[in-house]
Scaffold this motif. Structure first.
Motif, PDB file in Angstrom:
ATOM      1  N   ARG A   1       0.836  -1.202   0.000  1.00 29.66           N
ATOM      2  CA  ARG A   1       0.000   0.000   0.000  1.00 29.66           C
ATOM      3  C   ARG A   1       0.874   1.257   0.000  1.00 29.66           C
ATOM      4  O   ARG A   1       0.613   2.210  -0.731  1.00 29.66           O
ATOM      5  CB  ARG A   1      -0.921   0.001   1.215  1.00 29.66           C
TER       6      ARG A   1
ATOM      7  N   LYS B   1       1.045   4.197  -3.045  1.00 35.46           N
ATOM      8  CA  LYS B   1       0.756   5.603  -2.792  1.00 35.46           C
ATOM      9  C   LYS B   1       1.797   6.533  -3.409  1.00 35.46           C
ATOM     10  O   LYS B   1       1.547   7.724  -3.567  1.00 35.46           O
ATOM     11  CB  LYS B   1       0.643   5.856  -1.288  1.00 35.46           C
TER      12      LYS B   1
ATOM     13  N   ARG C   1      -1.790   7.754  -9.889  1.00 30.57           N
ATOM     14  CA  ARG C   1      -3.037   6.987  -9.794  1.00 30.57           C
ATOM     15  C   ARG C   1      -3.575   6.718 -11.195  1.00 30.57           C
ATOM     16  O   ARG C   1      -4.177   7.582 -11.817  1.00 30.57           O
ATOM     17  CB  ARG C   1      -4.067   7.758  -8.973  1.00 30.57           C
TER      18      ARG C   1
ATOM     19  N   THR D   1      -7.894   1.601 -10.531  1.00 31.99           N
ATOM     20  CA  THR D   1      -8.719   1.608  -9.316  1.00 31.99           C
ATOM     21  C   THR D   1      -8.083   0.837  -8.166  1.00 31.99           C
ATOM     22  O   THR D   1      -8.460   1.041  -7.016  1.00 31.99           O
ATOM     23  CB  THR D   1     -10.108   1.010  -9.608  1.00 31.99           C
TER      24      THR D   1
ATOM     25  N   TYR E   1      -6.814   5.639  -2.954  1.00 29.98           N
ATOM     26  CA  TYR E   1      -6.952   5.632  -1.501  1.00 29.98           C
ATOM     27  C   TYR E   1      -7.762   6.839  -1.038  1.00 29.98           C
ATOM     28  O   TYR E   1      -7.838   7.861  -1.723  1.00 29.98           O
ATOM     29  CB  TYR E   1      -5.563   5.612  -0.846  1.00 29.98           C
ATOM     30  N   LYS E   2      -8.340   6.706   0.150  1.00 27.25           N
ATOM     31  CA  LYS E   2      -9.293   7.687   0.662  1.00 27.25           C
ATOM     32  C   LYS E   2      -8.714   9.095   0.713  1.00 27.25           C
ATOM     33  O   LYS E   2      -9.390  10.069   0.398  1.00 27.25           O
ATOM     34  CB  LYS E   2      -9.766   7.267   2.057  1.00 27.25           C
ATOM     35  N   GLY E   3      -7.457   9.234   1.098  1.00 26.97           N
ATOM     36  CA  GLY E   3      -6.865  10.565   1.250  1.00 26.97           C
ATOM     37  C   GLY E   3      -6.294  11.168  -0.012  1.00 26.97           C
ATOM     38  O   GLY E   3      -5.690  12.253   0.035  1.00 26.97           O
ATOM     39  N   ASP E   4      -6.462  10.520  -1.173  1.00 28.20           N
ATOM     40  CA  ASP E   4      -5.891  11.033  -2.424  1.00 28.20           C
ATOM     41  C   ASP E   4      -6.481  12.398  -2.779  1.00 28.20           C
ATOM     42  O   ASP E   4      -7.697  12.610  -2.667  1.00 28.20           O
ATOM     43  CB  ASP E   4      -6.145  10.051  -3.571  1.00 28.20           C
ATOM     44  N   GLU E   5      -5.629  13.299  -3.238  1.00 24.79           N
ATOM     45  CA  GLU E   5      -6.063  14.669  -3.526  1.00 24.79           C
ATOM     46  C   GLU E   5      -5.672  15.141  -4.920  1.00 24.79           C
ATOM     47  O   GLU E   5      -5.908  16.303  -5.272  1.00 24.79           O
ATOM     48  CB  GLU E   5      -5.469  15.635  -2.491  1.00 24.79           C
TER      49      GLU E   5
ATOM     50  N   MET F   1     -15.480   3.849  -9.385  1.00 22.47           N
ATOM     51  CA  MET F   1     -14.296   4.693  -9.220  1.00 22.47           C
ATOM     52  C   MET F   1     -13.699   5.193 -10.531  1.00 22.47           C
ATOM     53  O   MET F   1     -12.762   5.980 -10.533  1.00 22.47           O
ATOM     54  CB  MET F   1     -13.208   3.949  -8.441  1.00 22.47           C
TER      55      MET F   1
ATOM     56  N   ARG G   1     -13.460   8.963 -10.917  1.00 19.32           N
ATOM     57  CA  ARG G   1     -12.491   9.573 -10.004  1.00 19.32           C
ATOM     58  C   ARG G   1     -11.054   9.255 -10.432  1.00 19.32           C
ATOM     59  O   ARG G   1     -10.173  10.104 -10.342  1.00 19.32           O
ATOM     60  CB  ARG G   1     -12.727   9.087  -8.573  1.00 19.32           C
TER      61      ARG G   1
END
Length: 378
Positions: A304, A308, A312, A315, A319-323, A357, A360
């Motif tokens: 993981r 990160k 990206r 899918t 991850y949840k915190g991706d900006e 996803m 996104r």
């Protein structure tokens, strides 16, 4: 010379379809030396780098950058042609390959002596178990009660099922540990890379076509002999190193979206790269077996953390915190594409978690590329 950026293969003049498909993107005989120590199955061929080096009039004194350097094709080919080069790569196995392939500071005879010492140690450990190393006498069945080495459960869980059979895995682990115990520190990287190369090409059950998969089951394989043969090829390439032009080659373990710490402003003359593409390809799967066996990734938490650091593009790496999607918000064309993808998903009643996803991932991918290009611009 003003900076130039190329994303393969857009600047090439149109070619007849037969030539483009049959020749341009395939490795030829002149591409083997050093490059064939280890490479991705979908790596672009070295001769393509040479073509663009000529078109850009790059020469000694220039510096070439590949910010998604993979296993080092661009950096290595630049070095072979006397051009300084820098590579950035976030995948630790690919980074290790790029570093090792461009480090020629050891003599071929020393490599051969170290390899023979490792081979002798590995064969001594394998002999009591009656594990044949002769290619004509592979095991037809695993003897009952044979105690074999294996991977920890967390590490094994990362592998594609049946990636490697028990006896070849045992031999590979014996060989890996013999390299650590017997080889001089400065030569271990090269010998480990030879093991990685043979893992995917001759020891395991993997095949690439182009996605990685499993084909058949090898109950046994002459792993040590195959590895020693690969080291000999590497040593033969090193025989040529003193006659090659001098050039620097540096490969950093780095995220291409955060490059400033690795590059000084106005320090490069050209960029030659092939970035990840927005699709459902998990690029970490291509190097999974060797990454696990050589210790670059040992469990899901480490995997993981690795994902990160990657752009990206699928899918499986969201991850949840991706900006990064925030960086694509001002590009109306990207937003239109994402909206249309989501509209079609709803119309087609596609409701899986992955399919939800897709829109996104589109925003994250192009946002990540926007971050990368902004970081590259200086």
């Amino acid at each position: 010379m003003p900076p130039a950026t190329v994303t393969l293969p857009s600047l090439a003049p149109p070619l007849p379809p037969v030539r483009a498909n049959a020749v341009i993107n395939k490795v030829d005989g002149s591409d083997k030396a050093f490059h064939d120590w280890y490479r991705f199955v979908l790596s672009f061929p070295p001769h393509l780098v040479r073509d663009y080096v000529a078109r850009f009039d790059l020469a000694p004194g220039h510096t070439l950058l590949d910010p998604f350097s993979g296993t080092g094709t661009t950096v290595l080919e630049a070095k072979l042609n006397g051009i300084d080069a820098i590579g950035l790569e976030a995948n630790p196995m690919a980074h290790f390959a790029g570093v090792t392939k461009t480090a020629w500071g050891f003599g071929p005879q020393a490599v051969r002596r170290a390899a023979d010492k490792v081979m002798d140690a590995a064969l001594r450990e394998l002999k009591p178990l009656k594990l044949a190393e002769e290619i004509l006498n592979p095991l037809k069945a695993v003897p009952p009660g044979l105690r074999l080495r294996g991977l920890p459960a967390d590490a094994e869980a990362l592998l594609l099922k049946n990636s490697i059979s028990p006896v070849p895995l045992h031999k590979a682990l014996v060989l890996r540990d013999a390299i650590e115990a017997q080889a001089p520190v400065k030569l271990r990287g090269l010998l480990r890379l030879a093991l990685a190369r043979e893992l995917v090409s001759s020891i395991s059950n993997l095949h690439f076509g182009p996605e990685v998969g499993v084909r058949g089951t090898k109950l046994d394989t002459p792993a040590v002999a195959a590895w020693r043969g690969r080291v000999e090829i590497m040593a033969n390439d090193l025989e040529r190193a003193p006659d090659l032009p001098a050039a620097s080659a540096r490969v950093a373990l780095a995220d291409a979206r955060d490059m400033a710490q690795h590059l000084a402003p106005r320090s490069i003359d050209a960029v030659f790269t092939s970035p990840p593409y927005p699709n459902e390809k998990d690029y970490t799967r291509t190097t999974r077996l060797e990454s696990v066996l050589l210790g670059f990734v040992q469990d899901k938490a480490q995997m993981r953390a690795l994902k990160k650091t990657l752009l990206r593009s699928n899918t499986r790496g969201v991850y949840k915190g991706d900006e990064d999607d925030a960086f694509s918000a001002r590009f109306s064309s990207v937003q239109r594409i994402a909206v249309e993808i989501e509209r079609r998903r709803v119309a087609m009643n596609k409701t899986s978690g992955f399919e939800r996803m897709y829109a996104r991932v589109t925003k994250l991918y192009f946002g990540g590329m926007a971050r990368h290009l902004a970081d590259l611009r200086p």
